[in-house]
Structure formats: structure tokens, C-alpha cells
Scaffold this motif. Structure first.
Motif, short mmCIF file in Angstrom:
data_model
loop_
_atom_site.label_atom_id
_atom_site.label_comp_id
_atom_site.label_asym_id
_atom_site.label_seq_id
_atom_site.Cartn_x
_atom_site.Cartn_y
_atom_site.Cartn_z
N VAL A 255 0.83 -1.05 0.01
CA VAL A 255 -0.10 0.04 0.04
C VAL A 255 0.80 1.36 0.10
O VAL A 255 0.60 2.21 -0.82
CB VAL A 255 -0.84 0.27 1.20
CG1 VAL A 255 -1.47 1.40 1.37
CG2 VAL A 255 -2.10 -1.28 1.14
N CYS A 256 1.80 1.15 1.04
CA CYS A 256 2.71 2.25 1.07
C CYS A 256 3.58 2.64 -0.25
O CYS A 256 3.72 3.67 -0.59
CB CYS A 256 3.63 2.18 2.23
SG CYS A 256 2.81 2.55 3.81
N GLN A 257 4.20 1.70 -0.74
CA GLN A 257 5.07 1.64 -1.95
C GLN A 257 4.21 2.11 -3.32
O GLN A 257 4.74 3.11 -3.97
CB GLN A 257 5.49 0.16 -2.30
CG GLN A 257 6.67 -0.10 -1.20
CD GLN A 257 7.16 -1.58 -1.26
OE1 GLN A 257 6.79 -2.15 -2.27
NE2 GLN A 257 7.80 -2.01 -0.12
N ASP A 258 2.94 1.68 -3.38
CA ASP A 258 2.11 2.09 -4.37
C ASP A 258 1.83 3.69 -4.51
O ASP A 258 1.72 4.32 -5.32
CB ASP A 258 0.76 1.25 -4.48
CG ASP A 258 1.10 -0.19 -4.86
OD1 ASP A 258 2.10 -0.64 -5.41
OD2 ASP A 258 0.12 -0.92 -5.14
N TRP A 259 1.29 3.98 -3.14
CA TRP A 259 1.23 5.44 -3.20
C TRP A 259 2.15 6.20 -3.16
O TRP A 259 2.03 7.41 -3.85
CB TRP A 259 0.34 5.88 -1.60
CG TRP A 259 0.03 7.12 -1.65
CD1 TRP A 259 0.29 8.25 -0.91
CD2 TRP A 259 -1.23 7.64 -2.22
NE1 TRP A 259 -0.44 9.29 -1.06
CE2 TRP A 259 -1.58 8.90 -1.87
CE3 TRP A 259 -2.13 6.90 -3.23
CZ2 TRP A 259 -2.37 9.66 -2.53
CZ3 TRP A 259 -3.22 7.70 -3.76
CH2 TRP A 259 -3.47 9.07 -3.22
N THR A 260 3.49 5.79 -3.00
CA THR A 260 4.69 6.52 -2.98
C THR A 260 5.02 6.71 -4.43
O THR A 260 5.17 7.75 -5.05
CB THR A 260 5.95 6.00 -2.23
OG1 THR A 260 5.79 5.87 -0.91
CG2 THR A 260 7.22 6.58 -2.84
N SER A 261 4.79 5.79 -5.33
CA SER A 261 5.01 5.92 -6.73
C SER A 261 3.78 6.82 -7.58
O SER A 261 4.20 7.68 -8.33
CB SER A 261 4.57 4.33 -7.31
OG SER A 261 5.58 3.28 -6.77
N PHE A 262 2.65 6.72 -6.68
CA PHE A 262 1.76 7.84 -7.28
C PHE A 262 1.97 9.25 -6.95
O PHE A 262 2.01 10.14 -7.93
CB PHE A 262 0.17 7.46 -6.59
CG PHE A 262 -0.86 8.28 -7.38
CD1 PHE A 262 -1.37 8.23 -8.55
CD2 PHE A 262 -1.18 9.21 -6.49
CE1 PHE A 262 -2.40 9.05 -8.92
CE2 PHE A 262 -2.20 10.14 -6.64
CZ PHE A 262 -2.69 10.14 -8.14
#
Length: 279
Positions: A255-262
Motif C-alpha cells: 500500500v505504501c509503496q504504491d502510494w509513493t509511486s503515485f
């Protein structure tokens, strides 16, 4: 097609698309009133898509929407240490440490669900102002979503790892700025604040913030303690929560990695906000 009388009801107005002609009178009135405010004179070219955020946040009450719009611009002007640099690079280290994420799925009421993991914040590396900037960046991104304008957000703060070093970063001035964004300076409805793993050390900090919060927000603060698996699932569907919080959704790191990418992919928009302000 709904009649004019029916669309006067907020719930129906809120459900209408941004380009509905039923919303035009509200947008026109808000723009006219904004033109009479000195603090907003330099922002009169703001788009309908921007103004409608404030109308939705205040149930299409134009006077309250205007007050929120004024507070938003005043807050940005008076808090440059937070709002003047919304570039992802300014908080990338914190984000890459899996401090913050936004769940992929909304809750049953359509709210966005944000997660903050305080234990992933090293106060030696990042100040509380930089940590708060992460929240502002996310807010500026999700407020573009029509469903989020309509249904607001809920936040889960995991306070495992909270220590004196964190507490020393929070002073009365910052507490007031945090509460302002939660209550009357940002066009998002805060539907719930959920604290898990909160230690005794956190109570003095919350006691500092609490007086600045209106009763409506105070009633939406839920403290779950360390035995949160059952109580948290009473507020959120199992299917959207990470396994770490008793759910069956994607794990916290993902979840955190996906949002960081966004956030990284949104750098151009964040740069525009930092340099020229809202579109």
C-alpha cells in the motif's frame, strides 16, 4: 432529470456531475463573492473544478464555502514552511520508509482511507513539519477525486513506536496548524480519525491538539489501543484493510509503496501547486 426543487437538497446536489447546469448558480455566486475578497483577488481565475471542492465540502452553502476558500488561501500563505514546497523529493526518504499509504479500495461509505505509521518516522531525519507536508501532499492529490469530495476521508494513525523524540517535535503552534487543516482550512470532509497502538506518551500531544478541534471532529476520533483487530473492523470492511490490521486487503508495504509511486508520478502537478498555487 431532477426538478429544480429536488436538486436544492444537498445530497442530490452532491451526487450531480461537476458540469451539471444545476450547480452553475452555486459556482457563479461563490465566484462573485470571492471577487469581493482582497485575499482572493489574485486567484479569480480559479477553475470551476477547483471551486466545486469547497462547495461540496460545505454542503453547497455558499457563505460557508467562501469562508473555507479564504481560510485555505490564508493557511497556504501563512504556513510556507509546509505549503510552499510540495515536491515529492522533499519527503521522499520518509515515503520510501513506508510511512504513509492510501488504501486502494474505499470503505462502505465511499471514503478514502489513509494510513500513517508513526514508527516509520525517524525524528532525527525529518521534522514534524515535513511529516505534516506528506499529509498535505496526499490531501491535494485526493481532493481532485470527485468521489472523495463527496464522501471525504478517514485516517488510521498507527502510533506504535511513538516516543519522546516524536512528542518533542509537536508544539502548540504546529498543533493549531494541524487542527486548522482538519477543520476549516482544507476542502475535504474528515469522516473519521482512528488511532491504534497509542501509548501513554501520546496523550499529552493529543491533549494539545484536542481543544482546537470542533465537537464534530472530536466525536469522530476513535482510540483503539493495542487490541484493535476487532474494533477496527467494526468501522472498515475486512476486504479493504491490510492483514496487519485484521483485513484481507493488500499488505501495508505494498500500500505504501504504491502510494509513493503515485506521488512521484504526480510531481508535475505538485510542482505547479508549489510555484503558482492551485489551478
Amino acid at each position: 432529470m431532477k426538478s429544480g426543487e429536488e436538486t436544492e437538497h444537498f445530497g442530490e446536489l452532491n451526487d450531480l456531475p461537476d458540469d451539471s447546469h444545476f450547480l452553475k448558480p452555486y459556482l457563479l455566486k461563490l465566484r462573485q463573492k470571492a471577487g469581493q475578497e482582497d485575499i482572493l483577488c489574485e486567484h479569480l481565475a480559479l477553475s470551476d473544478n477547483f471551486l466545486i471542492r469547497f462547495l461540496r465540502a460545505r454542503d453547497f452553502d455558499v457563505d460557508l464555502s467562501l469562508k473555507l476558500l479564504i481560510n485555505y488561501h490564508r493557511w497556504r500563505r501563512e504556513c510556507p514552511e509546509i505549503s510552499a514546497n510540495l515536491h515529492s523529493s522533499s519527503v521522499l526518504g520518509l515515503l520510501q520508509n513506508n510511512y504513509h499509504g492510501v488504501l486502494k479500495s474505499r470503505d462502505a461509505s465511499g471514503s478514502r482511507v489513509l494510513i500513517y505509521r508513526i514508527g516509520q518516522w525517524n525524528p532525527k531525519d525529518f521534522t514534524a513539519y515535513e511529516v505534516f507536508r506528506v499529509s498535505l501532499i496526499t490531501s491535494e492529490l485526493i481532493v481532485q477525486e470527485t468521489d472523495t469530495q463527496r464522501n471525504g476521508l478517514k485516517a488510521i494513525f498507527d502510533l506504535q513506536g511513538w516516543c519522546f523524540a516524536h512528542a518533542f517535535q509537536i508544539n502548540a503552534s504546529l498543533a493549531k496548524k494541524i487542527s486548522a487543516v482538519l477543520t476549516d482550512s482544507f476542502p475535504l470532509k474528515v469522516r473519521g480519525i482512528h488511532l491504534v497502538n497509542e501509548p501513554l506518551l501520546f496523550r499529552p500531544v493529543f491533549a494539545m491538539i484536542r481543544p482546537f478541534l470542533p465537537d464534530k471532529i472530536k466525536q469522530r476520533v476513535h482510540m483503539h489501543g493495542s487490541s484493535f483487530l476487532c474494533s477496527l473492523c467494526q468501522h472498515f470492511p475486512h476486504s479493504i484493510l491490510p492483514p496487519e490490521y485484521g483485513g484481507t486487503g493488500p499488505g501495508l508495504d505494498e500500500v505504501c509503496q504504491d502510494w509513493t509511486s503515485f506521488i512521484a508520478q504526480s510531481e508535475e502537478y505538485l510542482h505547479q501547486l508549489s510555484v503558482t498555487g492551485p489551478p
